[in-house]
Write a protein that holds these residues in place. Sequence first.
Motif, mmCIF file in Angstrom:
data_model
loop_
_atom_site.group_PDB
_atom_site.id
_atom_site.type_symbol
_atom_site.label_atom_id
_atom_site.label_comp_id
_atom_site.label_asym_id
_atom_site.label_seq_id
_atom_site.Cartn_x
_atom_site.Cartn_y
_atom_site.Cartn_z
ATOM 1 N N GLU A 40 0.850 -1.184 0.000
ATOM 2 C CA GLU A 40 0.000 0.000 0.000
ATOM 3 C C GLU A 40 0.888 1.236 0.000
ATOM 4 O O GLU A 40 1.931 1.260 0.636
ATOM 5 C CB GLU A 40 -0.891 0.017 1.243
ATOM 6 N N MET A 41 0.460 2.259 -0.752
ATOM 7 C CA MET A 41 1.207 3.512 -0.798
ATOM 8 C C MET A 41 0.221 4.651 -0.984
ATOM 9 O O MET A 41 -0.799 4.507 -1.675
ATOM 10 C CB MET A 41 2.227 3.474 -1.955
ATOM 11 N N LYS A 42 0.535 5.754 -0.373
ATOM 12 C CA LYS A 42 -0.357 6.912 -0.430
ATOM 13 C C LYS A 42 -0.634 7.288 -1.890
ATOM 14 O O LYS A 42 0.274 7.436 -2.697
ATOM 15 C CB LYS A 42 0.270 8.100 0.296
ATOM 16 N N GLY A 43 -1.938 7.439 -2.208
ATOM 17 C CA GLY A 43 -2.343 7.810 -3.563
ATOM 18 C C GLY A 43 -2.650 6.615 -4.436
ATOM 19 O O GLY A 43 -3.107 6.796 -5.574
ATOM 20 N N PHE A 44 -2.425 5.412 -3.912
ATOM 21 C CA PHE A 44 -2.684 4.202 -4.708
ATOM 22 C C PHE A 44 -3.436 3.191 -3.847
ATOM 23 O O PHE A 44 -3.229 3.099 -2.645
ATOM 24 C CB PHE A 44 -1.380 3.565 -5.185
ATOM 25 N N ARG A 45 -4.308 2.442 -4.529
ATOM 26 C CA ARG A 45 -4.990 1.368 -3.833
ATOM 27 C C ARG A 45 -4.024 0.208 -3.595
ATOM 28 O O ARG A 45 -3.030 0.068 -4.309
ATOM 29 C CB ARG A 45 -6.186 0.876 -4.658
ATOM 30 N N LYS A 46 -4.372 -0.606 -2.587
ATOM 31 C CA LYS A 46 -3.521 -1.742 -2.266
ATOM 32 C C LYS A 46 -3.350 -2.635 -3.489
ATOM 33 O O LYS A 46 -4.324 -3.028 -4.138
ATOM 34 C CB LYS A 46 -4.156 -2.553 -1.117
ATOM 35 N N GLY A 47 -2.097 -2.939 -3.799
ATOM 36 C CA GLY A 47 -1.796 -3.808 -4.930
ATOM 37 C C GLY A 47 -1.727 -3.101 -6.263
ATOM 38 O O GLY A 47 -1.458 -3.738 -7.288
ATOM 39 N N LYS A 48 -1.955 -1.777 -6.304
ATOM 40 C CA LYS A 48 -1.993 -1.043 -7.572
ATOM 41 C C LYS A 48 -0.824 -0.060 -7.720
ATOM 42 O O LYS A 48 -0.844 0.777 -8.629
ATOM 43 C CB LYS A 48 -3.317 -0.282 -7.687
ATOM 44 N N VAL A 49 0.173 -0.175 -6.850
ATOM 45 C CA VAL A 49 1.328 0.725 -6.956
ATOM 46 C C VAL A 49 2.139 0.323 -8.197
ATOM 47 O O VAL A 49 2.491 -0.858 -8.356
ATOM 48 C CB VAL A 49 2.219 0.639 -5.707
ATOM 49 N N PRO A 50 2.414 1.251 -9.122
ATOM 50 C CA PRO A 50 3.144 0.918 -10.359
ATOM 51 C C PRO A 50 4.525 0.333 -10.056
ATOM 52 O O PRO A 50 5.196 0.754 -9.114
ATOM 53 C CB PRO A 50 3.270 2.266 -11.081
ATOM 54 N N LEU A 51 4.930 -0.627 -10.880
ATOM 55 C CA LEU A 51 6.208 -1.311 -10.680
ATOM 56 C C LEU A 51 7.405 -0.351 -10.700
ATOM 57 O O LEU A 51 8.301 -0.474 -9.861
ATOM 58 C CB LEU A 51 6.376 -2.404 -11.742
ATOM 59 N N PRO A 52 7.449 0.633 -11.645
ATOM 60 C CA PRO A 52 8.597 1.566 -11.642
ATOM 61 C C PRO A 52 8.725 2.324 -10.323
ATOM 62 O O PRO A 52 9.833 2.557 -9.838
ATOM 63 C CB PRO A 52 8.286 2.519 -12.800
ATOM 64 N N LEU A 53 7.572 2.668 -9.725
ATOM 65 C CA LEU A 53 7.602 3.385 -8.454
ATOM 66 C C LEU A 53 8.089 2.455 -7.332
ATOM 67 O O LEU A 53 8.840 2.870 -6.445
ATOM 68 C CB LEU A 53 6.206 3.930 -8.133
ATOM 69 N N LEU A 54 7.642 1.198 -7.392
ATOM 70 C CA LEU A 54 8.102 0.222 -6.396
ATOM 71 C C LEU A 54 9.619 0.018 -6.485
ATOM 72 O O LEU A 54 10.305 -0.072 -5.481
ATOM 73 C CB LEU A 54 7.403 -1.127 -6.607
ATOM 74 N N LYS A 55 10.108 -0.041 -7.730
ATOM 75 C CA LYS A 55 11.536 -0.248 -7.925
ATOM 76 C C LYS A 55 12.332 0.930 -7.388
ATOM 77 O O LYS A 55 13.388 0.760 -6.761
ATOM 78 C CB LYS A 55 11.839 -0.480 -9.409
ATOM 79 N N LYS A 56 11.791 2.140 -7.602
ATOM 80 C CA LYS A 56 12.473 3.334 -7.110
ATOM 81 C C LYS A 56 12.463 3.374 -5.582
ATOM 82 O O LYS A 56 13.453 3.755 -4.938
ATOM 83 C CB LYS A 56 11.801 4.584 -7.687
ATOM 84 N N GLN A 57 11.320 2.952 -5.005
ATOM 85 C CA GLN A 57 11.149 3.044 -3.562
ATOM 86 C C GLN A 57 11.848 1.903 -2.811
ATOM 87 O O GLN A 57 12.459 2.105 -1.772
ATOM 88 C CB GLN A 57 9.646 3.018 -3.221
ATOM 89 N N PHE A 58 11.766 0.686 -3.373
ATOM 90 C CA PHE A 58 12.232 -0.491 -2.630
ATOM 91 C C PHE A 58 13.351 -1.273 -3.325
ATOM 92 O O PHE A 58 13.830 -2.264 -2.789
ATOM 93 C CB PHE A 58 11.059 -1.462 -2.377
ATOM 94 N N GLY A 59 13.736 -0.856 -4.498
ATOM 95 C CA GLY A 59 14.710 -1.615 -5.283
ATOM 96 C C GLY A 59 16.003 -1.888 -4.547
ATOM 97 O O GLY A 59 16.537 -3.007 -4.576
ATOM 98 N N GLN A 60 16.535 -0.849 -3.871
ATOM 99 C CA GLN A 60 17.806 -1.020 -3.157
ATOM 100 C C GLN A 60 17.695 -2.051 -2.034
ATOM 101 O O GLN A 60 18.627 -2.816 -1.792
ATOM 102 C CB GLN A 60 18.265 0.331 -2.585
#
Length: 443
Positions: A40-60
């Motif tokens: 879950e991420m602010k501005g997005f429904r659970k499970g709908k966070v775009p993959l590029p944003l996930l990679k930027k946020q959690f990739g490291q």
Amino acid sequence: MQVTETLNEGLKRGYSMVLTAKELDDKVTEKLKEAQPEIEMKGFRKGKVPLPLLKKQFGQRVLGEAMQEAVDGAMSKHFEDSGDRPAQEPSVKMTNEDWKEGDDVQIEMTYEALPEIPELDLKKVSLERMVVKADEKDVDEALSNLAESAQDFADRKKGSKSKEGDQVVIDFVGSVDGEEFEGGAAEDYPLVLGSNSFIPGFEDQLIGVKEGEEKDVNVSFPEEYQAAHLAGKEALFKCTVKAVKEPKAAEINDDLAKKFGAEDLDALKGQVRERLEAEYAGAARAVVKRSLLDQLDDMVSFELPPAMVEAEAKQIAHQLWHDDNPEVQGHDHGEIETTEEHTKLAERRVRLGLLLAELGKRAEVQVTDAEMTQAIMNEARQYPGQERQFFEFVQQNPQMQQQMRAPIFEEKVVDYVLELATVKDKEVSKDDLQKAVEELDKE
């Protein structure tokens, strides 16, 4: 992942592994996709966070885990394909220390492989097993020891002075600074002098007393005494000696037998005979096991992993050094050099250890849960009052479990080999068996 062999000398193996940047990126993406439905991420429904944003946020965060999984997977596949079994945990290290995201990952893996163990015809093993029967003299001696341990006490001649080992029956009242304290008094208390069941110094002062005598006993409670309010305090015990008794071995009769849970003396003799012969059988097994291992050692020859031999030699040298220097309790001493003798013994132990492990593997020898539980319970008895904690410690410690499982496994493999070998029983005297056991200690 690209895997290239770099070393193949004897049992030593080396491999260069390259995890490409794309493979690593794909692995990170795969892990993020697995987690995506639950994020879950602010501005997005659970499970709908775009993959590029996930990679930027959690990739490291995912990168290290993905790299480890890729390396572990490559190692597992290598061992599955090659059939190699590492003798010890492989050494794995990253060689391009200046690595940055977007670069390929270069890894070096080295290990020593377990050798191929040759097949053995165990039916060719021929052994002689000592058998000792308990004779009447052995049984009588054991009964005398039981009678002594079940000793009674008889009144000494009136006016006799007490000696160490005697029992004195006393009334006593204890006080600290003139004040009596709880638990410091008793009547008709039977105290065996020399039993060390009372405060240090108490029993010593009652040696030489007579029946009817009054005796002041001055002692100091130990600093670590369990009752904190008495710890380290000086105390006075006013004692009245009501009887002085000398030890007297119990008579060997039906009454003695009943004290030890037997129906009568004949039944006790039977139990004693069984116990003695079980002890002899245990000693005879140690002798025949050594003979078996000697024969197996002569029957096989294969290359040994150098690191295993070196580690075993160091352990042997360390143990022998401590045996020669019992006053040194810790391990903060200098390095102990291994000798040719240590290495030779280590080679035998490693060779036999690998052989027995392989024989057990081929015979599908297993240590059952019940056998492990029994072993843990037996060991736990050495820690009275802490059995539960010991049991839990073993359950949570895989290394401790392995240490306890190994000797059980070895004994089961020895049993398996003895069943296939030609074993002839030979009745011998207790002295002959004792000599054979003593020879084991010399080797």
